[in-house]
Design a protein around this motif. Structure first.
Motif, PDB file in Angstrom:
ATOM      1  N   TYR A  38      38.110  34.699  45.616  1.00 52.89           N
ATOM      2  CA  TYR A  38      39.524  34.831  45.980  1.00 52.89           C
ATOM      3  C   TYR A  38      39.798  36.201  46.601  1.00 52.89           C
ATOM      4  O   TYR A  38      40.478  36.322  47.616  1.00 52.89           O
ATOM      5  N   ILE A  39      39.296  37.232  45.952  1.00 52.04           N
ATOM      6  CA  ILE A  39      39.530  38.596  46.437  1.00 52.04           C
ATOM      7  C   ILE A  39      38.864  38.804  47.793  1.00 52.04           C
ATOM      8  O   ILE A  39      39.475  39.351  48.716  1.00 52.04           O
ATOM      9  N   GLU A  40      37.630  38.354  47.929  1.00 48.33           N
ATOM     10  CA  GLU A  40      36.917  38.529  49.194  1.00 48.33           C
ATOM     11  C   GLU A  40      37.590  37.771  50.322  1.00 48.33           C
ATOM     12  O   GLU A  40      37.657  38.263  51.458  1.00 48.33           O
ATOM     13  N   ASP A  41      38.109  36.575  50.042  1.00 47.42           N
ATOM     14  CA  ASP A  41      38.842  35.822  51.061  1.00 47.42           C
ATOM     15  C   ASP A  41      40.111  36.559  51.472  1.00 47.42           C
ATOM     16  O   ASP A  41      40.478  36.578  52.653  1.00 47.42           O
ATOM     17  N   TYR A  42      40.792  37.162  50.512  1.00 45.93           N
ATOM     18  CA  TYR A  42      42.011  37.902  50.845  1.00 45.93           C
ATOM     19  C   TYR A  42      41.678  39.131  51.693  1.00 45.93           C
ATOM     20  O   TYR A  42      42.407  39.453  52.634  1.00 45.93           O
ATOM     21  N   ILE A  43      40.599  39.791  51.390  1.00 44.18           N
ATOM     22  CA  ILE A  43      40.194  40.975  52.165  1.00 44.18           C
ATOM     23  C   ILE A  43      39.958  40.589  53.621  1.00 44.18           C
ATOM     24  O   ILE A  43      40.275  41.368  54.531  1.00 44.18           O
ATOM     25  N   LYS A  44      39.436  39.398  53.871  1.00 49.07           N
ATOM     26  CA  LYS A  44      39.229  38.938  55.252  1.00 49.07           C
ATOM     27  C   LYS A  44      40.554  38.831  56.001  1.00 49.07           C
ATOM     28  O   LYS A  44      40.613  39.039  57.206  1.00 49.07           O
ATOM     29  N   LYS A  45      41.631  38.537  55.280  1.00 44.94           N
ATOM     30  CA  LYS A  45      42.961  38.410  55.881  1.00 44.94           C
ATOM     31  C   LYS A  45      43.661  39.750  56.013  1.00 44.94           C
ATOM     32  O   LYS A  45      44.481  39.938  56.904  1.00 44.94           O
ATOM     33  N   ASP A  46      43.403  40.664  55.088  1.00 50.51           N
ATOM     34  CA  ASP A  46      44.089  41.961  55.068  1.00 50.51           C
ATOM     35  C   ASP A  46      43.084  43.049  54.706  1.00 50.51           C
ATOM     36  O   ASP A  46      42.830  43.322  53.538  1.00 50.51           O
ATOM     37  N   LYS A  47      42.512  43.675  55.721  1.00 48.93           N
ATOM     38  CA  LYS A  47      41.467  44.695  55.515  1.00 48.93           C
ATOM     39  C   LYS A  47      41.984  45.888  54.707  1.00 48.93           C
ATOM     40  O   LYS A  47      41.207  46.559  54.034  1.00 48.93           O
ATOM     41  N   ASN A  48      43.288  46.179  54.753  1.00 50.70           N
ATOM     42  CA  ASN A  48      43.845  47.298  53.991  1.00 50.70           C
ATOM     43  C   ASN A  48      43.673  47.106  52.488  1.00 50.70           C
ATOM     44  O   ASN A  48      43.605  48.074  51.733  1.00 50.70           O
ATOM     45  N   PHE A  49      43.622  45.861  52.057  1.00 46.68           N
ATOM     46  CA  PHE A  49      43.480  45.561  50.627  1.00 46.68           C
ATOM     47  C   PHE A  49      42.176  46.134  50.067  1.00 46.68           C
ATOM     48  O   PHE A  49      42.112  46.552  48.924  1.00 46.68           O
ATOM     49  N   LEU A  50      41.147  46.188  50.901  1.00 46.61           N
ATOM     50  CA  LEU A  50      39.844  46.674  50.465  1.00 46.61           C
ATOM     51  C   LEU A  50      39.834  48.171  50.202  1.00 46.61           C
ATOM     52  O   LEU A  50      39.209  48.630  49.255  1.00 46.61           O
ATOM     53  N   THR A  51      40.541  48.942  51.011  1.00 44.51           N
ATOM     54  CA  THR A  51      40.406  50.397  50.954  1.00 44.51           C
ATOM     55  C   THR A  51      41.615  51.141  50.407  1.00 44.51           C
ATOM     56  O   THR A  51      41.531  52.348  50.169  1.00 44.51           O
ATOM     57  N   SER A  52      42.717  50.459  50.205  1.00 40.68           N
ATOM     58  CA  SER A  52      43.931  51.138  49.764  1.00 40.68           C
ATOM     59  C   SER A  52      43.774  51.723  48.368  1.00 40.68           C
ATOM     60  O   SER A  52      43.239  51.091  47.461  1.00 40.68           O
ATOM     61  N   LEU A  53      44.243  52.950  48.208  1.00 39.97           N
ATOM     62  CA  LEU A  53      44.235  53.591  46.893  1.00 39.97           C
ATOM     63  C   LEU A  53      45.631  53.615  46.276  1.00 39.97           C
ATOM     64  O   LEU A  53      45.838  54.195  45.203  1.00 39.97           O
TER      65      LEU A  53
END
Length: 75
Positions: A55-70
C-alpha cells in the motif's frame, strides 16, 4: 541480509522480557522486532508486512513527496 548503511538495532537488547516470544522480521527497509506472549507464525507476520508495505509503495508511486518528507503532508 543487511543493506548498505544498516545500523545495528542495539536498543533491542534492552528488552529484558525473556518470557516473551520474539520475532524479527525484515522486508526491504522494514526491520521490526515483534514480542508477544503467544506464538505467531513468522510467515503470517511477513505476509502482513508485505501487504501493508505494498500500500505504501503504491502511494509513493503516486506522490513522490511522501517518500522523502520529514514533515506531515496533505494526502
Amino acid at each position: 541480509m543487511k543493506q548498505k548503511g544498516y545500523q545495528e538495532r542495539f536498543y533491542r537488547d534492552w528488552v529484558g522480557a525473556s518470557e516473551l516470544i520474539h520475532n524479527r522480521i525484515i522486508v526491504g527497509e522494514t526491520d521490526i522486532l515483534i514480542s508477544t506472549d503467544k506464538s505467531v507464525e513468522s510467515d503470517f507476520l511477513t505476509g502482513k508486512i508485505k501487504h501493508y508495505r505494498a500500500y505504501i509503495e503504491d502511494y509513493i508511486k503516486k506522490d513522490k513527496n511522501f517518500l522523502t518528507s520529514l514533515v506531515p503532508i496533505d494526502v
